[in-house]
Design a protein around this motif. Structure first.
Motif, PDB file in Angstrom:
ATOM      1  N   GLY A  98      21.504 -11.931  15.356  1.00  0.00           N
ATOM      2  CA  GLY A  98      20.746 -13.108  15.763  1.00  0.00           C
ATOM      3  C   GLY A  98      20.393 -12.985  17.224  1.00  0.00           C
ATOM      4  O   GLY A  98      20.794 -12.024  17.893  1.00  0.00           O
ATOM      5  N   ALA A 149      28.876 -14.930   3.695  1.00  0.00           N
ATOM      6  CA  ALA A 149      28.110 -14.134   2.740  1.00  0.00           C
ATOM      7  C   ALA A 149      29.049 -13.164   2.039  1.00  0.00           C
ATOM      8  O   ALA A 149      30.124 -12.851   2.555  1.00  0.00           O
ATOM      9  CB  ALA A 149      26.994 -13.378   3.459  1.00  0.00           C
ATOM     10  N   GLY A 160      21.606 -21.043   9.046  1.00  0.00           N
ATOM     11  CA  GLY A 160      22.630 -20.505   8.156  1.00  0.00           C
ATOM     12  C   GLY A 160      22.599 -21.020   6.731  1.00  0.00           C
ATOM     13  O   GLY A 160      23.445 -20.633   5.921  1.00  0.00           O
ATOM     14  N   ILE A 189      23.634  -7.665  10.270  1.00  0.00           N
ATOM     15  CA  ILE A 189      23.488  -9.112  10.411  1.00  0.00           C
ATOM     16  C   ILE A 189      23.586  -9.454  11.888  1.00  0.00           C
ATOM     17  O   ILE A 189      24.573  -9.121  12.552  1.00  0.00           O
ATOM     18  CB  ILE A 189      24.586  -9.884   9.642  1.00  0.00           C
ATOM     19  CG1 ILE A 189      24.751  -9.323   8.225  1.00  0.00           C
ATOM     20  CG2 ILE A 189      24.276 -11.362   9.631  1.00  0.00           C
ATOM     21  CD1 ILE A 189      23.555  -9.469   7.339  1.00  0.00           C
ATOM     22  N   LEU A 235      19.145  -8.769   8.877  1.00  0.00           N
ATOM     23  CA  LEU A 235      19.003 -10.224   8.859  1.00  0.00           C
ATOM     24  C   LEU A 235      19.177 -10.740  10.284  1.00  0.00           C
ATOM     25  O   LEU A 235      20.201 -10.498  10.914  1.00  0.00           O
ATOM     26  CB  LEU A 235      20.065 -10.848   7.940  1.00  0.00           C
ATOM     27  CG  LEU A 235      20.236 -12.366   7.992  1.00  0.00           C
ATOM     28  CD1 LEU A 235      18.942 -13.095   7.657  1.00  0.00           C
ATOM     29  CD2 LEU A 235      21.365 -12.804   7.046  1.00  0.00           C
ATOM     30  N   PHE A 277      28.995 -18.102   9.643  1.00  0.00           N
ATOM     31  CA  PHE A 277      28.383 -17.097   8.785  1.00  0.00           C
ATOM     32  C   PHE A 277      29.240 -16.915   7.541  1.00  0.00           C
ATOM     33  O   PHE A 277      30.446 -16.697   7.625  1.00  0.00           O
ATOM     34  CB  PHE A 277      28.263 -15.766   9.522  1.00  0.00           C
ATOM     35  CG  PHE A 277      27.705 -14.673   8.672  1.00  0.00           C
ATOM     36  CD1 PHE A 277      26.334 -14.556   8.506  1.00  0.00           C
ATOM     37  CD2 PHE A 277      28.533 -13.779   8.024  1.00  0.00           C
ATOM     38  CE1 PHE A 277      25.805 -13.565   7.711  1.00  0.00           C
ATOM     39  CE2 PHE A 277      28.011 -12.779   7.226  1.00  0.00           C
ATOM     40  CZ  PHE A 277      26.645 -12.666   7.067  1.00  0.00           C
ATOM     41  N   ASP A 331      15.566 -15.718   9.798  1.00  0.00           N
ATOM     42  CA  ASP A 331      16.074 -16.972   9.242  1.00  0.00           C
ATOM     43  C   ASP A 331      16.223 -18.017  10.343  1.00  0.00           C
ATOM     44  O   ASP A 331      17.025 -17.856  11.252  1.00  0.00           O
ATOM     45  CB  ASP A 331      17.423 -16.722   8.552  1.00  0.00           C
ATOM     46  CG  ASP A 331      17.872 -17.897   7.698  1.00  0.00           C
ATOM     47  OD1 ASP A 331      17.503 -19.038   8.005  1.00  0.00           O
ATOM     48  OD2 ASP A 331      18.599 -17.660   6.715  1.00  0.00           O
ATOM     49  N   HIS A 379      20.659 -20.295   4.272  1.00  0.00           N
ATOM     50  CA  HIS A 379      20.259 -19.328   3.249  1.00  0.00           C
ATOM     51  C   HIS A 379      21.010 -18.008   3.339  1.00  0.00           C
ATOM     52  O   HIS A 379      20.644 -17.044   2.662  1.00  0.00           O
ATOM     53  CB  HIS A 379      18.758 -19.034   3.390  1.00  0.00           C
ATOM     54  CG  HIS A 379      17.885 -20.235   3.352  1.00  0.00           C
ATOM     55  ND1 HIS A 379      17.887 -21.131   2.310  1.00  0.00           N
ATOM     56  CD2 HIS A 379      16.967 -20.704   4.256  1.00  0.00           C
ATOM     57  CE1 HIS A 379      17.001 -22.094   2.553  1.00  0.00           C
ATOM     58  NE2 HIS A 379      16.441 -21.858   3.725  1.00  0.00           N
ATOM     59  N   THR A 380      22.052 -17.931   4.134  1.00  0.00           N
ATOM     60  CA  THR A 380      22.648 -16.647   4.464  1.00  0.00           C
ATOM     61  C   THR A 380      23.060 -15.826   3.247  1.00  0.00           C
ATOM     62  O   THR A 380      22.728 -14.639   3.138  1.00  0.00           O
ATOM     63  CB  THR A 380      23.866 -16.838   5.389  1.00  0.00           C
ATOM     64  OG1 THR A 380      23.419 -17.435   6.610  1.00  0.00           O
ATOM     65  CG2 THR A 380      24.522 -15.515   5.706  1.00  0.00           C
ATOM     66  N   ASP A 392      20.055 -14.604   1.521  1.00  0.00           N
ATOM     67  CA  ASP A 392      19.409 -13.580   2.334  1.00  0.00           C
ATOM     68  C   ASP A 392      19.997 -12.202   2.044  1.00  0.00           C
ATOM     69  O   ASP A 392      19.273 -11.205   1.922  1.00  0.00           O
ATOM     70  CB  ASP A 392      19.587 -13.879   3.831  1.00  0.00           C
ATOM     71  CG  ASP A 392      18.771 -15.061   4.308  1.00  0.00           C
ATOM     72  OD1 ASP A 392      17.763 -15.396   3.659  1.00  0.00           O
ATOM     73  OD2 ASP A 392      19.141 -15.637   5.347  1.00  0.00           O
ATOM     74  N   VAL A 393      21.318 -12.141   1.964  1.00  0.00           N
ATOM     75  CA  VAL A 393      21.997 -10.867   1.715  1.00  0.00           C
ATOM     76  C   VAL A 393      21.549 -10.280   0.386  1.00  0.00           C
ATOM     77  O   VAL A 393      21.335  -9.067   0.249  1.00  0.00           O
ATOM     78  CB  VAL A 393      23.523 -11.070   1.777  1.00  0.00           C
ATOM     79  CG1 VAL A 393      24.260  -9.865   1.209  1.00  0.00           C
ATOM     80  CG2 VAL A 393      23.962 -11.344   3.206  1.00  0.00           C
ATOM     81  N   HIS A 415      19.159 -14.101  12.674  1.00  0.00           N
ATOM     82  CA  HIS A 415      19.230 -15.567  12.726  1.00  0.00           C
ATOM     83  C   HIS A 415      18.606 -16.070  14.024  1.00  0.00           C
ATOM     84  O   HIS A 415      18.910 -15.571  15.110  1.00  0.00           O
ATOM     85  CB  HIS A 415      20.685 -16.031  12.629  1.00  0.00           C
ATOM     86  CG  HIS A 415      21.288 -15.860  11.275  1.00  0.00           C
ATOM     87  ND1 HIS A 415      21.062 -16.726  10.244  1.00  0.00           N
ATOM     88  CD2 HIS A 415      22.106 -14.895  10.776  1.00  0.00           C
ATOM     89  CE1 HIS A 415      21.718 -16.325   9.163  1.00  0.00           C
ATOM     90  NE2 HIS A 415      22.356 -15.216   9.464  1.00  0.00           N
TER      91      HIS A 415
END
Length: 343
Positions: A265, A251, A222, A263, A238, A249, A218, A224-225, A228-229, A240
């Motif tokens: 990045g 979700a 952030g 999750i 996931l 963050f 992604d 679409h977080t 995304d989940v 980032h």
């Protein structure tokens, strides 16, 4: 040919918009022990360059932007090996690419793959390093696992679709327009969806027999977080790539727990050189042959002269481009690359 002592390079004069990029005469850098000096023929433009420009000069990095270049090695530090002088390379740098000369760690200067010109070669390093690090090191992507990329026609996205598809991974992507969706499919994406519509989650799950995808990359900062989940498979990951403007963050925690999701990045530039060297070795053995065989090639949107770096930043921030923006730094009539180590 004797390397000049000074060069006219583009530097960040102060924090601000593209107009703060100004030409300035600066010393030609000297390579350290494990570095090479590259006579730059072309330099890639990246989102990170724009972010650095908005923040302004700092003591941490060169105020000459540019994280990837293609050109010829004209000098080498004692640990880099004099045999590399004269080699045509494309390299990941720690800044300094917007000028006629730039230094790079020797391990991060890879031979130009066969069949690439300077412009296409300059569009390769940042995306290739990013793809390998995030999918195979951070997300630990396994054979045949599926992936979804947001921004399928970005520099990273357009190359990732080709590389991962060639390696046997089902690749899905989201894009911001019908034209970009068509391009992403042409690059090899199994399905491409419009990220403006939340329906991409249901479409992704339908395309994966209800399972969801194993890894999502992604780059949206952030936005679409939470979706995304929903789109991830059980034990999906996931990753980032962009922090946005200090995005938080957010979700559904229960869904995250029920699926046992990971999750995370990453930031490429701060990685230790030793880790980047390992990535470079993997690229040389796995990705470079795919590029040389024509199975994956950087998508170049537009080539601009070095003096038009500010315009390149404007185009980058407009977000309408597909693929890479590249600055032509070479002298007129510069010969095509030729490397003693072509793959």
């Amino acid at each position: 040919m004797t390397t000049p002592r000074h060069q006219l390079a583009i530097h960040i004069a102060r924090a601000g918009g593209p107009e703060v990029l100004e030409a300035r005469t600066v010393p030609v850098p000297r390579p350290g022990d494990d570095e090479v000096l590259i006579e730059v023929r072309a330099a890639g433009v990246n989102r990170h360059d724009c972010n650095q420009r908005r923040r302004g000069p700092s003591a941490a990095h060169s105020d000459i932007p540019g994280l990837e270049v293609a050109g010829v090695i004209v000098a080498a530090g004692k640990g880099a090996g004099a045999h590399r002088v004269g080699e045509a390379v494309c390299a990941l740098t720690d800044g300094g690419g917007y000028g006629p000369y730039a230094v790079a760690q020797s391990a991060q200067a890879l031979p130009v793959p066969a069949g690439l010109d300077w412009v296409t070669a300059a569009a390769l390093p940042e995306a290739a390093f990013t793809i390998w690090h995030n999918f195979f090191r951070v997300a630990a992507l396994q054979p045949s696992e599926s992936v979804l990329l947001h921004g399928g026609t970005s520099g990273v996205g357009s190359l990732a679709i080709q590389v991962l598809s060639a390696m046997g991974h089902p690749v899905f992507t989201t894009c911001g327009s019908a034209a970009k969706i068509e391009v992403a499919r042409g690059l090899g994406a199994r399905q491409a969806f419009d990220y403006h519509e939340a329906a991409w989650v249901a479409q992704t799950r339908e395309a994966t027999a209800g399972q969801g995808v194993d890894v999502i990359l992604d780059m949206s900062g952030g936005r679409h977080t939470a979706l995304d989940v929903e789109a991830l498979a059980r034990r999906g990951r996931l990753v980032h790539l962009s922090p946005g403007d200090g995005a938080l963050f957010c979700a559904p925690l229960r869904t995250l727990m029920a699926k046992e999701l990971k999750i995370t990045g990453s930031l490429l530039r701060p990685l230790p050189d030793a880790e980047k060297a390992l990535i470079a070795e993997a690229l040389r053995s796995v990705v470079w042959p795919l590029v040389a065989a024509g199975r994956a090639r950087p998508l170049v949107h537009e080539v601009l002269p070095l003096a038009a770096a500010a315009e390149a930043h404007r185009l980058m921030e407009d977000g309408h481009h597909m693929g890479k923006l590249v600055l032509d730094v070479s002298l007129a009539g510069a010969p095509a690359p030729h490397s003693r180590e072509q793959t």
